[in-house]
Design an enzyme around this catalytic site. Structure first.
Site, short mmCIF file in Angstrom:
data_model
loop_
_atom_site.label_atom_id
_atom_site.label_comp_id
_atom_site.label_asym_id
_atom_site.label_seq_id
_atom_site.Cartn_x
_atom_site.Cartn_y
_atom_site.Cartn_z
N GLU A 62 0.83 -1.21 0.00
CA GLU A 62 0.00 0.00 0.00
C GLU A 62 0.86 1.25 0.00
O GLU A 62 0.60 2.20 -0.72
CB GLU A 62 -0.91 0.02 1.24
CG GLU A 62 -2.10 -0.92 1.15
CD GLU A 62 -1.71 -2.37 1.31
OE1 GLU A 62 -0.57 -2.65 1.70
OE2 GLU A 62 -2.56 -3.23 1.01
N HIS A 117 -10.34 -5.24 10.16
CA HIS A 117 -11.01 -5.01 8.88
C HIS A 117 -12.28 -4.19 9.05
O HIS A 117 -13.10 -4.12 8.15
CB HIS A 117 -11.42 -6.34 8.22
CG HIS A 117 -10.28 -7.23 7.87
ND1 HIS A 117 -9.68 -8.05 8.77
CD2 HIS A 117 -9.63 -7.43 6.70
CE1 HIS A 117 -8.72 -8.73 8.18
NE2 HIS A 117 -8.65 -8.37 6.93
#
Lengths: 329, 343
Positions: B73, B142
């Site tokens: 990322e 998450h």
């Protein structure tokens, strides 16, 4: 390095039983997810050899940092089936108190650090732990597992570099299974895999056949020995395959020259190892590709052939074990 | 005869479109409209996206416009920011905003602050998008909501769609905006169909950033929310209407810059305020709304303190019964309304 002839029968049988028990548990828990009983699962199909081969080569107190596809390491160390189940179901028996997604196992007593989802964060953490361990105990190592995809994360770079500069007793174990969800290694990196990166950081590196349990064992054993003796970090890249198929790993015993009798296309055997239950890998892998690995190169069937050859296993035992392991799960 | 005269014999028909398809349409239209626009992220190309938002786009536009990245990322966000600085218009997808934390330095220190630091000479026309907040059974790492984190930073615009119209219109507006925009989607909404008017189906339909929408008119109390909880507010409003309580439900649509004027006008009318969000309570969207209301004229019209309904102040647990009790439910909204109205 030891040759397979030197591993006693009990150890070899334990390797086999652990791999097949894991495979059985995987199939049942995968089905559980399909039936809506648990929300998520990740199978270990095809990579069982990397788990047990490395786990057997470690000391029981060596600290394990996993990524999420290393349940066989924990199983080898004796983590009971009902605790695996309890974690996946998030029930009151779960030592994690229902707080974590399935397959996020952890066990302090067995020195297995609780699985954390973000990729590669365990790598610098493992190095830090190895540094702490070095200061406290000269006979203990850390092993850090990750996939070839996670090795693209910046944390991997930092972890490798610091392991060398801080001279940590750590074995990095990369499971190169060919895919990160759908991304094949050809798109993940252009260099020579993960092992080739090691020397750039001052790590000693080796690439092994991850589907050969004995090769994995030998590499891990020697890496661990030197990591502790010399504070020299090691990088092992185990080439394997994120494989699947409900029953093909526990198929009929056969000699390598025979083609599989049971056709891979039959409904029971047609499924392939997906990244997780959120994935359908038929979208990006051809059946042919999976067939090759199924027919010729699976850690469980390779070990079984060896055991049959030594007279340590036979069809009766196989039948009996399949039945009893399934019953246990 | 009808076609020659151009007569419509029936009213234009709205259709049901899922949020996923609305986002897909928006991406498709903007990729077509401006060749500088491109999409990058993990699994966005041949796999059609981890949540299938980019379905069919790689097939249509190819490797140059839809790019699969290695797993980093920090790496691909930095690359996207650089590409934006050099004149392209990237759409940078995070598989979930939880993973954006690996890249947050690039988002804040580079994308958000560069225009200011360069006294306006360097623009960063980038969109960061992906699912945000709670899903179902995906636990702590998450499920975090990042509205407050990104909403805190000057230099960023932050949008949070609820309906398909919101999703399509805001994504198009974000891509056309020359500023860095963070678009916080919601995984559970991807499969939900909403009615889309014919106007919303057109290729130039854009929802302005910085403008809230009143989803339901009411007179007794103002409910302000964003993303999935907007749906819960409407459900609560339907239940309360049966008891004679009429709620005005405001869908913020944009977190930053926040349209507090719409909220103020509503509070002046209803005299009561409840904010609803999925994120954690401390330093959250609701806290900001309450502070802004106190600072403005609407404060004088409040007949009771404003109340915040938020996610529970814990990392999201996994077990369903625990998870259900950590997110604001319809009953929690009803409870807060009744408490505020003292009924």
């Amino acid at each position: 390095p030891c040759s397979p002839r030197q591993l006693p029968k009990e150890v070899v049988l334990k390797l086999y039983r652990t791999m097949t028990l894991l495979n059985t548990m995987d199939r049942i828990l995968y089905e559980s997810q399909r039936q809506g009983r648990i929300s998520f699962y990740m199978t270990n199909y095809g990579e069982e050899g990397t788990h047990v081969g490395s786990a057997a080569a470690l000391d029981d107190t060596d600290l394990v940092f996993g990524q999420y596809r290393e349940a066989g390491v924990l199983m080898y160390r004796g983590y009971p089936l009902d605790l695996f189940m309890a974690q996946c179901y998030g029930n009151t028996s779960d030592t994690g108190k229902g707080r974590q997604m399935p397959v996020h196992y952890g066990c302090r007593d067995r020195h297995f650090v609780t699985i954390s989802s973000p990729l590669a964060t365990q790598i610098p953490q493992a190095v830090g732990a190895a540094y702490a361990i070095k200061r406290a105990d000269a006979n203990r190592a850390v092993i850090c597992y990750f996939g070839e995809g996670a090795a693209s994360e910046g944390d991997a770079h930092a972890g490798f570099n610091f392991a060398a500069t801080l001279e940590c007793p750590i074995v990095f174990f990369c499971r190169n299974n060919g895919y990160a969800i759908s991304t094949p290694t050809s798109e993940q990196y252009r260099g020579d895999g993960i092992a080739a990166r090691g020397p750039g950081y001052g790590l000693l590196s080796i690439r092994v056949d991850g589907n050969d349990v004995f090769a994995v064992y030998n590499a891990t054993k020697e890496a661990r020995r030197r990591a502790v003796a010399e504070n020299q970090p090691f990088l092992i890249e185990a080439m394997t395959y994120r494989y699947g198929g409900e029953g093909s790993e526990v198929g009929a015993p056969q000699k390598p020259t025979f083609l599989r009798v049971l056709v891979v296309f039959s409904p029971l055997r047609g499924s392939i190892g997906h990244h997780s239950t959120s994935d359908d890998s038929s979208a990006y892998r051809s059946v042919d590709e999976v067939n090759y690995w199924d027919k010729q190169d699976h850690p469980i069937s390779r070990l079984r052939h060896y055991m049959l050859g030594r007279g340590w296993w036979d069809e009766e035992e196989e039948k009996g074990w399949r039945k009893s392991s399934r019953k246990m799960v | 005869l009808q076609q020659r005269r151009g007569i419509r014999l029936s009213a234009p028909a709205p259709i049901q479109v899922t949020v996923r398809d609305a986002l897909n349409q928006a991406l498709d239209e903007e990729l077509e409209r401006d060749e500088r626009v491109f999409l990058l992220g993990e699994e966005v190309a041949q796999y059609d996206g981890a949540y299938k938002i980019s379905r069919g786009l790689w097939k249509k536009y190819g490797d140059k416009r839809v790019i699969d990245t290695p797993i980093s990322e920090m790496g691909f966000t930095g690359i996207a920011v650089g590409a934006a600085m050099a004149g392209l218009r990237p759409v940078c997808e995070f598989m979930t905003f939880n993973f954006s934390m690996q890249a947050i330095d690039q988002v804040i220190n580079s994308a958000a602050k560069t225009c200011y630091m360069s006294a306006g000479s360097i623009a960063v026309p980038i969109v960061f998008r992906g699912p945000n907040g709670a899903s179902a059974g995906v636990a702590a790492q998450h499920s975090q909501c990042f509205a407050a984190w990104y909403g805190h930073c000057p230099g960023l615009k932050v949008v949070s769609p609820w309906s398909s119209e919101d999703a399509k219109g805001l994504l198009k507006a974000s891509i056309r905006d020359d500023n860095p925009v963070v678009m916080l989607e919601n995984e559970l909404l991807y499969g939900v169909p909403f009615e889309m008017s014919e106007q919303a189906q057109s290729k130039d339909f854009v929802v302005p950033i910085g403008k809230a929408k009143i989803e339901r008119q009411g007179t007794h109390i103002t409910l302000v929310s964003h993303s999935r909880p907007v749906g819960h507010c409407l459900e609560a409003a339907a239940v309360l209407a049966k008891e004679g309580v009429e709620c005005e439900v405001i869908n913020l649509r944009t977190i930053r810059p926040m349209d507090i004027e719409t909220v103020e006008a509503s509070v002046v009318k209803t005299n009561h305020l409840v904010t609803i969000e999925g994120g954690w309570p401390q330093f959250g969207v609701g806290a900001e709304i309450c502070a802004k209301i106190m600072e403005g004229s609407a404060f004088n019209y409040l007949d009771a303190p404003a109340v915040r309904v938020t996610g529970a102040d814990v990392p999201m647990p996994y077990a369903k019964i625990l998870e259900d009790n950590c997110i604001p439910q319809v009953k929690d909204i009803i409870f807060a309304v009744k408490k505020t109205l003292n009924i």
